[in-house]
Structures are given as structure tokens and as C-alpha cells.
Design an enzyme around this catalytic site. Structure first.
Site, PDB file in Angstrom:
ATOM      1  N   TYR A 138      -3.665  33.830 -15.836  1.00 56.63           N
ATOM      2  CA  TYR A 138      -2.744  34.954 -15.913  1.00 56.63           C
ATOM      3  C   TYR A 138      -1.351  34.443 -15.553  1.00 56.63           C
ATOM      4  O   TYR A 138      -1.017  34.242 -14.388  1.00 56.63           O
ATOM      5  CB  TYR A 138      -3.180  36.074 -14.959  1.00 56.63           C
ATOM      6  CG  TYR A 138      -2.240  37.248 -14.896  1.00 56.63           C
ATOM      7  CD1 TYR A 138      -1.709  37.799 -16.068  1.00 56.63           C
ATOM      8  CD2 TYR A 138      -1.886  37.827 -13.684  1.00 56.63           C
ATOM      9  CE1 TYR A 138      -0.850  38.881 -16.019  1.00 56.63           C
ATOM     10  CE2 TYR A 138      -1.028  38.909 -13.618  1.00 56.63           C
ATOM     11  CZ  TYR A 138      -0.512  39.440 -14.789  1.00 56.63           C
ATOM     12  OH  TYR A 138       0.341  40.510 -14.754  1.00 56.63           O
ATOM     13  N   ASP A 184      -4.153  35.990 -20.378  1.00 58.26           N
ATOM     14  CA  ASP A 184      -2.861  36.621 -20.643  1.00 58.26           C
ATOM     15  C   ASP A 184      -1.799  35.599 -20.270  1.00 58.26           C
ATOM     16  O   ASP A 184      -1.457  35.427 -19.097  1.00 58.26           O
ATOM     17  CB  ASP A 184      -2.728  37.895 -19.809  1.00 58.26           C
ATOM     18  CG  ASP A 184      -1.365  38.558 -19.958  1.00 58.26           C
ATOM     19  OD1 ASP A 184      -0.570  38.089 -20.802  1.00 58.26           O
ATOM     20  OD2 ASP A 184      -1.093  39.522 -19.218  1.00 58.26           O
ATOM     21  N   ASP A 232      -2.863  48.196 -21.435  1.00 59.74           N
ATOM     22  CA  ASP A 232      -1.911  47.972 -22.522  1.00 59.74           C
ATOM     23  C   ASP A 232      -2.262  46.719 -23.329  1.00 59.74           C
ATOM     24  O   ASP A 232      -1.644  46.455 -24.365  1.00 59.74           O
ATOM     25  CB  ASP A 232      -0.465  47.921 -22.015  1.00 59.74           C
ATOM     26  CG  ASP A 232      -0.279  47.088 -20.760  1.00 59.74           C
ATOM     27  OD1 ASP A 232      -1.272  46.523 -20.254  1.00 59.74           O
ATOM     28  OD2 ASP A 232       0.854  46.993 -20.265  1.00 59.74           O
ATOM     29  N   HIS A 233      -3.244  45.962 -22.867  1.00 59.50           N
ATOM     30  CA  HIS A 233      -3.790  44.833 -23.610  1.00 59.50           C
ATOM     31  C   HIS A 233      -5.147  45.209 -24.192  1.00 59.50           C
ATOM     32  O   HIS A 233      -5.822  46.112 -23.677  1.00 59.50           O
ATOM     33  CB  HIS A 233      -4.011  43.624 -22.696  1.00 59.50           C
ATOM     34  CG  HIS A 233      -2.772  43.050 -22.098  1.00 59.50           C
ATOM     35  ND1 HIS A 233      -2.236  41.841 -22.502  1.00 59.50           N
ATOM     36  CD2 HIS A 233      -1.962  43.504 -21.102  1.00 59.50           C
ATOM     37  CE1 HIS A 233      -1.161  41.585 -21.783  1.00 59.50           C
ATOM     38  NE2 HIS A 233      -0.968  42.570 -20.935  1.00 59.50           N
TER      39      HIS A 233
END
Length: 269
Positions: free
Chosen positions: A112, A156, A259-260
């Protein structure tokens, strides 16, 4: 002979708030290995028992109260677990597992990368400076050819590197996640390490490819102003085994979504 398995990566944006969405993904797609980012809880508060009931009995968690955090849930046993720190901040942004695929094992790094704030100027924005430092440390680490191990990097990475990874290349050149300094750094890490962009191998340019849509848009689907912030990289030995990639766009429309959205890879023998 090594078995096939499916691997999903998903920034869940608080695992305790969205445990039901993980359950839905397990019911609908049943990935063998699920890498989560931004779990936003320490290991003691992670809903481990819920996921064990779904068959994810092997769990590796690197958590942090209220922020960041990564976890790997797996139906396949782990041969090893490792964690790496970055930038001397103590942030929980990496965990690696070696899954037993019936062969020599596959090392999976779950990352991340810092978002970087809003101002793309390291002299004015400490968060952006942190992101660039993080990328520098990534370059020194995985920006080298994998040393003979079957390896995958997912997560991410908070950068949309290619022109067709954003809804408007021209309008986003000055926006954090698509600035030239970020995109060049990420691509240098990937190519320098010999990593294959598995998503673009299966969904090639010029097709638009997004994994994130802002909460700020009243109708995210109609506006479709997305970015590809989530990635699957494979080392040269594993890349030919990545048989399919699916971006589960529909998950952005689930109740109380992240939102992902999840990205799912099928790794063949």
C-alpha cells in the site's frame, strides 16, 4: 505439479466497516488468495474469525490503528511470512507471504503505497515527499530482477502510470497519482526489476482501465472518471502463468463500497 489458484487484490478502505463486502466477494468469486490494503485496524481487531469461516484459515496481517494496514487471506498454506518497513515511519504498508501452490511456492508481496496528499510539490507537501521517498526505497528493493524466485507484487500503488490508466491524461498531469515524477518512478521500478504489468498484458493499451473512482462524483459510473491505482506485477517466471485478469467494476456499485474495486488474477500451472 503446481496447482492453479486465483489471487485478488483490493483496497477495502476499512475492513471492519466492509466485512460484508469481503464476504460477498468470497461468495461470488471465491479467490484462493485475497490481498487487502487499507484495513485500518491493528491485528487484534481484525475480523479473523469471520474470514476463517469462509475458508481463509491462513492469514497474515500487518495492521495499524486507524490507518493503512495490509493483510493476506488464503485457502492455501503459507511457507513463509515477511514484513518490510519504509521511510522509518512505522507504517503498516507491506506484507509478503509465500503460498504453497504445490510446486516451489509463489512469493506474493502486498503493498500500500502512500497516496501523497493533494499538492504535487515535495517542498510544500510532506505527504508527497513521503511518497517519493517510499518509491525510492521500493526502487532499491524490488527495482532489481527477482533472484530466481517465483514472485508477484500486488496492491494499491496509488499511481496510474499510463496515459490510458486515467480518464484524462491531459487534465490529470498535474494531479497527484498521475504526475510525471510519480509515473516515471513507478515504471522505472517495474521495468528495472523485470516485472511484467500483468493487467496490461491482458487488457492492453489503448483500452481504458480503471480500478478506482472517487467518492466525490455523484454518479461515478456515468461520469466514469476513474484511475488505475491497483496493480498486479509478475516476475518473468510467473508472467506466462497469469492466464486471466478481471477488474470487478461492479463492486464499486455495491452498498457502502470502497472507492477501489477488486482485481482478480488466475495463476495457472
Amino acid at each position: 505439479m503446481a496447482r492453479s489458484f486465483t489471487l485478488a487484490t483490493w483496497n477495502i478502505n476499512s475492513v471492519r466497516i466492509r466485512t460484508d463486502l469481503v464476504e460477498r466477494l468470497a461468495a461470488e468469486r471465491a479467490p484462493d488468495v485475497l490481498c487487502l490494503q487499507e484495513i485500518k485496524c491493528p491485528e487484534a481487531n481484525f475480523p479473523a474469525s469471520v474470514f476463517r469461516k469462509l475458508g481463509y484459515v491462513h492469514q497474515a496481517i500487518n495492521g495499524q490503528k486507524g490507518y493503512h494496514g495490509v493483510a493476506v487471506l488464503s485457502r492455501l498454506p503459507f511457507a513463509a511470512i515477511d514484513r518490510r518497513g519504509f521511510c522509518d515511519k512505522g507504517d503498516a504498508r507491506h506484507i509478503a507471504v509465500t503460498v504453497d501452490d504445490g510446486g516451489d511456492g509463489v512469493e506474493i508481496h502486498n503493498l500500500y503505497v502512500p497516496a501523497g496528499g493533494d499538492e504535487p510539490d515535495a517542498t510544500l507537501n510532506e505527504k508527497f515527499a513521503h511518497k517519493l521517498q517510499f518509491l525510492d526505497e521500493m526502487a532499491a528493493w524490488i527495482g532489481k530482477a527477482p533472484a530466481g524466485r517465483a514472485s508477484i507484487v500486488v496492491g494499491d500503488l496509488n499511481i496510474a502510470p499510463l496515459e490510458h490508466d486515467v480518464w484524462s491524461h491531459k487534465q490529470l498531469l498535474g494531479v497527484v497519482s498521475h504526475t510525471p515524477v510519480e509515473t516515471a518512478a513507478l515504471e522505472a521500478i517495474r521495468t528495472g526489476g523485470g516485472w511484467v504489468d500483468a493487467m496490461r498484458s491482458h487488457i492492453p493499451v489503448p483500452q481504458k482501465l480503471y480500478t478506482w473512482w472517487s467518492y466525490r462524483s455523484a454518479d461515478w459510473s456515468a461520469a466514469d472518471k476513474g484511475r488505475r491505482l491497483d496493480h498486479v506485477w509478475a516476475c518473468p517466471a510467473v508472467a506466462p502463468r497469469v492466464a486471466a485478469i478481471e477488474v470487478l467494476r461492479a463492486a464499486r456499485g455495491w452498498d457502502r463500497p470502497s472507492d477501489h474495486v477488486p482485481v482478480i488474477a488466475r495463476i495457472e500451472r
